[in-house]
Design an enzyme around this catalytic site. Sequence first.
Site, PDB file in Angstrom:
ATOM      1  N   LYS A 165      86.449  49.545 -10.981  1.00  0.00           N
ATOM      2  CA  LYS A 165      87.497  50.334 -10.336  1.00  0.00           C
ATOM      3  C   LYS A 165      86.878  51.617  -9.779  1.00  0.00           C
ATOM      4  O   LYS A 165      86.498  52.514 -10.534  1.00  0.00           O
ATOM      5  CB  LYS A 165      88.610  50.701 -11.326  1.00  0.00           C
ATOM      6  CG  LYS A 165      89.820  51.247 -10.588  1.00  0.00           C
ATOM      7  CD  LYS A 165      90.636  52.238 -11.398  1.00  0.00           C
ATOM      8  CE  LYS A 165      90.058  53.615 -11.406  1.00  0.00           C
ATOM      9  NZ  LYS A 165      90.062  54.323 -10.112  1.00  0.00           N
ATOM     10  N   GLU A 215      78.912  58.412 -18.612  1.00  0.00           N
ATOM     11  CA  GLU A 215      78.122  59.364 -17.808  1.00  0.00           C
ATOM     12  C   GLU A 215      79.097  60.428 -17.353  1.00  0.00           C
ATOM     13  O   GLU A 215      79.895  60.200 -16.437  1.00  0.00           O
ATOM     14  CB  GLU A 215      77.489  58.654 -16.607  1.00  0.00           C
ATOM     15  CG  GLU A 215      76.442  57.620 -16.961  1.00  0.00           C
ATOM     16  CD  GLU A 215      75.140  58.225 -17.466  1.00  0.00           C
ATOM     17  OE1 GLU A 215      74.961  59.457 -17.376  1.00  0.00           O
ATOM     18  OE2 GLU A 215      74.301  57.459 -17.970  1.00  0.00           O
ATOM     19  N   CYS A 231      77.088  65.791 -10.593  1.00  0.00           N
ATOM     20  CA  CYS A 231      76.998  66.132 -12.014  1.00  0.00           C
ATOM     21  C   CYS A 231      75.676  66.835 -12.300  1.00  0.00           C
ATOM     22  O   CYS A 231      75.555  67.591 -13.255  1.00  0.00           O
ATOM     23  CB  CYS A 231      77.105  64.863 -12.851  1.00  0.00           C
ATOM     24  SG  CYS A 231      75.934  63.599 -12.334  1.00  0.00           S
ATOM     25  N   GLU A 278      82.143  72.909 -14.247  1.00  0.00           N
ATOM     26  CA  GLU A 278      81.478  72.448 -13.033  1.00  0.00           C
ATOM     27  C   GLU A 278      82.109  73.107 -11.815  1.00  0.00           C
ATOM     28  O   GLU A 278      83.322  73.049 -11.632  1.00  0.00           O
ATOM     29  CB  GLU A 278      81.639  70.940 -12.920  1.00  0.00           C
ATOM     30  CG  GLU A 278      80.928  70.163 -13.994  1.00  0.00           C
ATOM     31  CD  GLU A 278      81.097  68.663 -13.809  1.00  0.00           C
ATOM     32  OE1 GLU A 278      82.235  68.172 -13.964  1.00  0.00           O
ATOM     33  OE2 GLU A 278      80.106  67.987 -13.515  1.00  0.00           O
TER      34      GLU A 278
HETATM   35  P1  NAP Z   1      87.423  61.712 -12.925  1.00  0.00           P
HETATM   36  O1  NAP Z   1      88.647  62.398 -12.490  1.00  0.00           O
HETATM   37  O2  NAP Z   1      87.085  61.696 -14.360  1.00  0.00           O
HETATM   38  O3  NAP Z   1      87.543  60.219 -12.375  1.00  0.00           O
HETATM   39  C1  NAP Z   1      86.500  59.290 -12.516  1.00  0.00           C
HETATM   40  C2  NAP Z   1      87.067  57.900 -12.443  1.00  0.00           C
HETATM   41  O4  NAP Z   1      87.961  57.718 -13.538  1.00  0.00           O
HETATM   42  C3  NAP Z   1      87.880  57.616 -11.193  1.00  0.00           C
HETATM   43  O5  NAP Z   1      87.708  56.278 -10.830  1.00  0.00           O
HETATM   44  C4  NAP Z   1      89.296  57.865 -11.676  1.00  0.00           C
HETATM   45  O6  NAP Z   1      90.244  57.157 -10.924  1.00  0.00           O
HETATM   46  C5  NAP Z   1      89.221  57.306 -13.065  1.00  0.00           C
HETATM   47  N1  NAP Z   1      90.250  57.804 -13.952  1.00  0.00           N
HETATM   48  C6  NAP Z   1      90.883  58.989 -13.917  1.00  0.00           C
HETATM   49  N2  NAP Z   1      91.775  59.065 -14.934  1.00  0.00           N
HETATM   50  C7  NAP Z   1      91.687  57.890 -15.606  1.00  0.00           C
HETATM   51  C8  NAP Z   1      92.351  57.351 -16.736  1.00  0.00           C
HETATM   52  N3  NAP Z   1      93.278  58.032 -17.389  1.00  0.00           N
HETATM   53  N4  NAP Z   1      92.016  56.115 -17.152  1.00  0.00           N
HETATM   54  C9  NAP Z   1      91.081  55.403 -16.512  1.00  0.00           C
HETATM   55  N5  NAP Z   1      90.419  55.861 -15.426  1.00  0.00           N
HETATM   56  C10 NAP Z   1      90.716  57.097 -14.995  1.00  0.00           C
HETATM   57  O7  NAP Z   1      86.128  62.278 -12.179  1.00  0.00           O
HETATM   58  P2  NAP Z   1      85.913  62.476 -10.622  1.00  0.00           P
HETATM   59  O8  NAP Z   1      86.603  63.706 -10.212  1.00  0.00           O
HETATM   60  O9  NAP Z   1      86.182  61.200  -9.885  1.00  0.00           O
HETATM   61  O10 NAP Z   1      84.325  62.644 -10.562  1.00  0.00           O
HETATM   62  C11 NAP Z   1      83.710  63.851 -10.794  1.00  0.00           C
HETATM   63  C12 NAP Z   1      83.213  63.923 -12.222  1.00  0.00           C
HETATM   64  O11 NAP Z   1      82.295  62.862 -12.465  1.00  0.00           O
HETATM   65  C13 NAP Z   1      82.463  65.185 -12.504  1.00  0.00           C
HETATM   66  O12 NAP Z   1      82.803  65.667 -13.769  1.00  0.00           O
HETATM   67  C14 NAP Z   1      81.005  64.737 -12.471  1.00  0.00           C
HETATM   68  O13 NAP Z   1      80.126  65.557 -13.188  1.00  0.00           O
HETATM   69  C15 NAP Z   1      81.115  63.377 -13.056  1.00  0.00           C
HETATM   70  N6  NAP Z   1      79.955  62.558 -12.702  1.00  0.00           N
HETATM   71  C16 NAP Z   1      79.039  62.278 -13.670  1.00  0.00           C
HETATM   72  C17 NAP Z   1      77.907  61.540 -13.362  1.00  0.00           C
HETATM   73  C18 NAP Z   1      76.877  61.229 -14.404  1.00  0.00           C
HETATM   74  O14 NAP Z   1      76.071  60.349 -14.160  1.00  0.00           O
HETATM   75  N7  NAP Z   1      76.871  61.891 -15.555  1.00  0.00           N
HETATM   76  C19 NAP Z   1      77.717  61.080 -12.056  1.00  0.00           C
HETATM   77  C20 NAP Z   1      78.666  61.384 -11.098  1.00  0.00           C
HETATM   78  C21 NAP Z   1      79.799  62.120 -11.440  1.00  0.00           C
HETATM   79  P3  NAP Z   1      91.100  57.895  -9.782  1.00  0.00           P
HETATM   80  O15 NAP Z   1      90.200  58.810  -9.094  1.00  0.00           O
HETATM   81  O16 NAP Z   1      91.574  56.793  -8.941  1.00  0.00           O
HETATM   82  O17 NAP Z   1      92.183  58.606 -10.512  1.00  0.00           O
END
Ligand code: NAP
Length: 568
Positions: free
Chosen positions: A264, A340, A374, A471
């Site tokens: 997803k 991650e 990240c 962040e």
């Molecule tokens: P996010 O809000 O946590 O969302 C990530 C994914 O999770 C999206 O597909 C989102 O879907 C889904 N999601 C959100 N709420 C959920 C729930 N309750 N149940 C299941 N899935 C859920 O993060 P983001 O804003 O997309 O990405 C940025 C974050 O990712 C930052 O914190 C960044 O540091 C982190 N990141 C980490 C790495 C690493 O390798 N450590 C790499 C890249 C990014 P929807 O968007 O459709 O709601």
Amino acid sequence: MTERDVTTKQGAAEKDGSARGDEAGVRNQVGVPGEGEVRGEGGVPGDGGVRGPGGVRDDREVRDDAGGVRGAGGVRGERGDQARGEARVVEGVEKRLFIDGKWTDAEGGATFDVVDPSTGEVLCAVADATPSDGRAALEAAAAAQAAFAKTSPRERADMLTAAYELLMERVDDLALLMTLEMGKPLAEARGEIAYAAEFYRHFAGEAVRIDGGYQTAPAGNARFLITKQPVGPCLLITPWNFPMAMGTRKLGPAIAAGCTSVIKPAHQTPLSMLALMEILAEAGVPAGAVNCITAMDAGGVMEPLIRSGLARKLSFTGSTRVGRMLLEQCAEQVLRTSLELGGNAPFLVFEDADLDEAVDGAIAAKMRNMGEACTAANRIFVHASVIDEFGRRLAAKMSALTVGRGTEPDVRVGPLIDEAGLTKVQTLVADAVERGATVLTGGQVAPGNGYFYPPTVLTGVPRDAAMADQEIFGPVAPLTPFSTDEEALAAANDTEYGLVAYVFTNDLRRALHIAESLETGMVGLNQGVVSNPAAPFGGTKQSGLGREGGSIGIDEFLETKYIGIAMP
Ligand code: NAP
């Protein structure tokens, strides 16, 4: 045509390419295998400073609401070609769910919009999965698991190699698609496709090297046969900031190990993953082995799947906030879990560092993906004796980066992902300034459409500023002085996150001491990029669990089985 009124500065973008590439670091210094084919693709365009201030033109008005192209009268020359190219790549992608090898509308036919962050306009709509669509996808994965586990390692390696080749053949269209849905400059998007493809090439190699063992029991009366088996059906959830690479970083090892999956992507950027599904099908991945659902209600669709008992593993990349929630949900079925999560990377510049190298490293670590990574340098600690000079050089280079729509050839800094992302950056900068930080460059959003924020350098950022704790996810470099190594180390480790840190020094002993003492999963030593498909990527503390990439990346998708054999 309308003029996009974003802040741009005259001047040369980095000609040395020090900040080239996406998270991948598709750079020779970093040594990504295969970079020969992609070198420069992920790079910073040579001379970015060819526009007048505020002069990024917007060609979006040649699109109609459906993402199509208006009549020939409204489209001329290169702009018309560009608009037609954009419409072609968007129209060319399937917008439905990919379940059991078939494209399927969401139950009830619901859709949600995908928005171009450079304009705020709708690009297209994709299927909005319901919980029962999610269930169908997971059932397909579960049904395909036994047969997929029986495919030979060589067959799975061949699928991955074919997918690698298809990604590289289509790099231009896939990069354009990514730029349209996510905003990053085309050169960075190309770099990300190459990085994403590299995970397939890497794990094609790992698929045929899954090993085991044979051992005599200490008492001599038995033999231990140790073998590895696929974990089983996996749920994979990816974020919007690296729309292709975060998917292949999970799908590569899953396929190599023989695990089926449901992936997803984030709702902001579903198109890259949908395009990848077509590639995987063409590459020979069997029906049901990989399924893709797109949904607005991520929690509503994914939670029942996590709790269903049909999945054996969750691999999640995203925020720490959501990761914590998912970890709790996984506890019910005791799912294998790889997380991650977020980062709050410290970037340490010691007084003996090569300052030009450190400035280039800071730009690489800060400006890749507009700071929406990240791994982005989130807190830049500079020795008090060199902070003024470092700040001056960094501000000069940052202010020379061209801001604009990522499709424009010279643009180095695209828009942020959405209004919420932009508001967050503005709020964090205002807070830092209120607490005494000084703006060396940027800090002001110019009026206009799209979610643009200018490259910004702040100095004298106090340790209690809100941005020191969370962040920033934007092109803002906050500088804070330090006086001793111990002070720098304590400040760097003073966070719940532990993903990556960067250290710039020419003193070997200091470098090793600091690198060993940093509470992070990764350290960049005199380099601003650490990501590499052949290296184990991941964090400690609240930045996550497990590693992706490297030779150990496949272990996340394998169970170890021991068979005891009596040998009286
Ligand atoms: P996010 O809000 O946590 O969302 C990530 C994914 O999770 C999206 O597909 C989102 O879907 C889904 N999601 C959100 N709420 C959920 C729930 N309750 N149940 C299941 N899935 C859920 O993060 P983001 O804003 O997309 O990405 C940025 C974050 O990712 C930052 O914190 C960044 O540091 C982190 N990141 C980490 C790495 C690493 O390798 N450590 C790499 C890249 C990014 P929807 O968007 O459709 O709601």
